[in-house]
Design a protein around this motif. Sequence first.
Motif, PDB file in Angstrom:
ATOM      1  N   SER A 158       0.840  -1.213   0.000  1.00  0.00           N
ATOM      2  CA  SER A 158       0.000   0.000   0.000  1.00  0.00           C
ATOM      3  C   SER A 158       0.866   1.252   0.000  1.00  0.00           C
ATOM      4  O   SER A 158       0.488   2.280  -0.567  1.00  0.00           O
ATOM      5  CB  SER A 158      -0.938   0.012   1.209  1.00  0.00           C
ATOM      6  OG  SER A 158      -1.844  -1.063   1.141  1.00  0.00           O
ATOM      7  N   GLN A 166      -7.583   0.300  -0.194  1.00  0.00           N
ATOM      8  CA  GLN A 166      -7.720  -1.028   0.400  1.00  0.00           C
ATOM      9  C   GLN A 166      -8.981  -1.146   1.252  1.00  0.00           C
ATOM     10  O   GLN A 166      -9.672  -2.140   1.218  1.00  0.00           O
ATOM     11  CB  GLN A 166      -6.483  -1.306   1.261  1.00  0.00           C
ATOM     12  CG  GLN A 166      -6.454  -2.680   1.899  1.00  0.00           C
ATOM     13  CD  GLN A 166      -5.074  -3.028   2.431  1.00  0.00           C
ATOM     14  OE1 GLN A 166      -4.166  -2.196   2.428  1.00  0.00           O
ATOM     15  NE2 GLN A 166      -4.901  -4.248   2.876  1.00  0.00           N
ATOM     16  N   ASP A 199      -6.043  -1.682  -4.688  1.00  0.00           N
ATOM     17  CA  ASP A 199      -5.375  -2.200  -3.498  1.00  0.00           C
ATOM     18  C   ASP A 199      -6.275  -3.223  -2.804  1.00  0.00           C
ATOM     19  O   ASP A 199      -7.214  -2.852  -2.106  1.00  0.00           O
ATOM     20  CB  ASP A 199      -5.040  -1.050  -2.537  1.00  0.00           C
ATOM     21  CG  ASP A 199      -4.054  -1.473  -1.458  1.00  0.00           C
ATOM     22  OD1 ASP A 199      -3.800  -2.686  -1.315  1.00  0.00           O
ATOM     23  OD2 ASP A 199      -3.535  -0.582  -0.750  1.00  0.00           O
ATOM     24  N   GLU A 200      -5.995  -4.495  -3.025  1.00  0.00           N
ATOM     25  CA  GLU A 200      -6.778  -5.593  -2.443  1.00  0.00           C
ATOM     26  C   GLU A 200      -8.282  -5.342  -2.551  1.00  0.00           C
ATOM     27  O   GLU A 200      -8.991  -5.318  -1.532  1.00  0.00           O
ATOM     28  CB  GLU A 200      -6.396  -5.793  -0.968  1.00  0.00           C
ATOM     29  CG  GLU A 200      -4.907  -6.003  -0.817  1.00  0.00           C
ATOM     30  CD  GLU A 200      -4.557  -6.923   0.331  1.00  0.00           C
ATOM     31  OE1 GLU A 200      -5.327  -7.872   0.561  1.00  0.00           O
ATOM     32  OE2 GLU A 200      -3.528  -6.697   0.960  1.00  0.00           O
TER      33      GLU A 200
END
Length: 261
Positions: free
Chosen positions: A45, A81, A157-158
């Motif tokens: 991240s 995320q 991000d994820e």
Amino acid sequence: MTVLRLELDHITCRYDETPVLSDISLTVKPGEFVSILGPSGSGKSTLFKLLTGARKPDGGSMRFDGHMLAGTIRPFAFMPQRDALMPWRRIVDNTTLGLEVKGMHRAEARRRVLPLFSEFGLDGFEQHYPAELSGGMRQRAALLRTVVQDKPMLLLDEPFGALDALTRAGMQRWLEEMWSQHDWTAMLVTHDVREAVYLSDRIYIFSSRPARVIREITVDLPRPRILDGAARARATEIEADILNTLFNAPNATRTNLEEPR
Ligand SMILES: Nc1ncnc2c1ncn2[C@@H]1O[C@H](COP(=O)(O)OP(=O)(O)OP(=O)(O)O)[C@@H](O)[C@H]1O
Ligand SMILES: [Mg+2]
């Protein structure tokens, strides 16, 4: 010669005295889907923070389409995320948020996003609040808000990290289809090995903190990714190879990685 879309050269970053990224070099070509796979806390991240300009690198250079990345206006649409939807805004008003922040009038932003609701499986939910949607739908809404900004590259991000396994598999299939139809260049951060293999053209494997690239893997699977027969066997082989690299890396622990389900 193809100009690289993104080129990171010897990037380093630390928080106070703690080094987080150590000499990261990587590239993304136009139209490519590239994943960063690495243990939790390795600095994935943080890399996106550098790209979006939220933080400055301590060393190295970042180029986009051949030009140095600098300033506050960056060419990335970023999906963070953690759940990024605002609970008090209706779904349609959540998806227009990025455009409104850029100064677009709300009515015009709505005209841009509303035609995309059916493609994103959100038809009929325009006026609902995030709490009234399933986890998968919320992530699709967050992704819709991201892609509608019309930036030349997506940073994810994820995006599916909080979803259950079944929903996540469905979302991966959907994203792969969407990526093939639209001409997106994308970088995905994940610690799910199977997800990285299923979606990517190439994968960079990060070590634990301070992160360095321990391996770059080209995923030589046909698209669309219908993984049956020989393709399934090849995907399993690549997954095993990646796990082997991760578990044999210095400082690797079994607890901070997800094995394929
Ligand atoms: N603002 C901050 N100040 C100090 N340390 C930080 C800060 N943000 C992150 N870190 C530290 O930097 C390291 C990398 O964090 P980062 O969030 O980039 O990891 P990650 O690879 O994205 O992990 P995960 O897979 O769990 O999301 C961690 O050890 C974290 O504690
Ligand atoms: Mg992270």
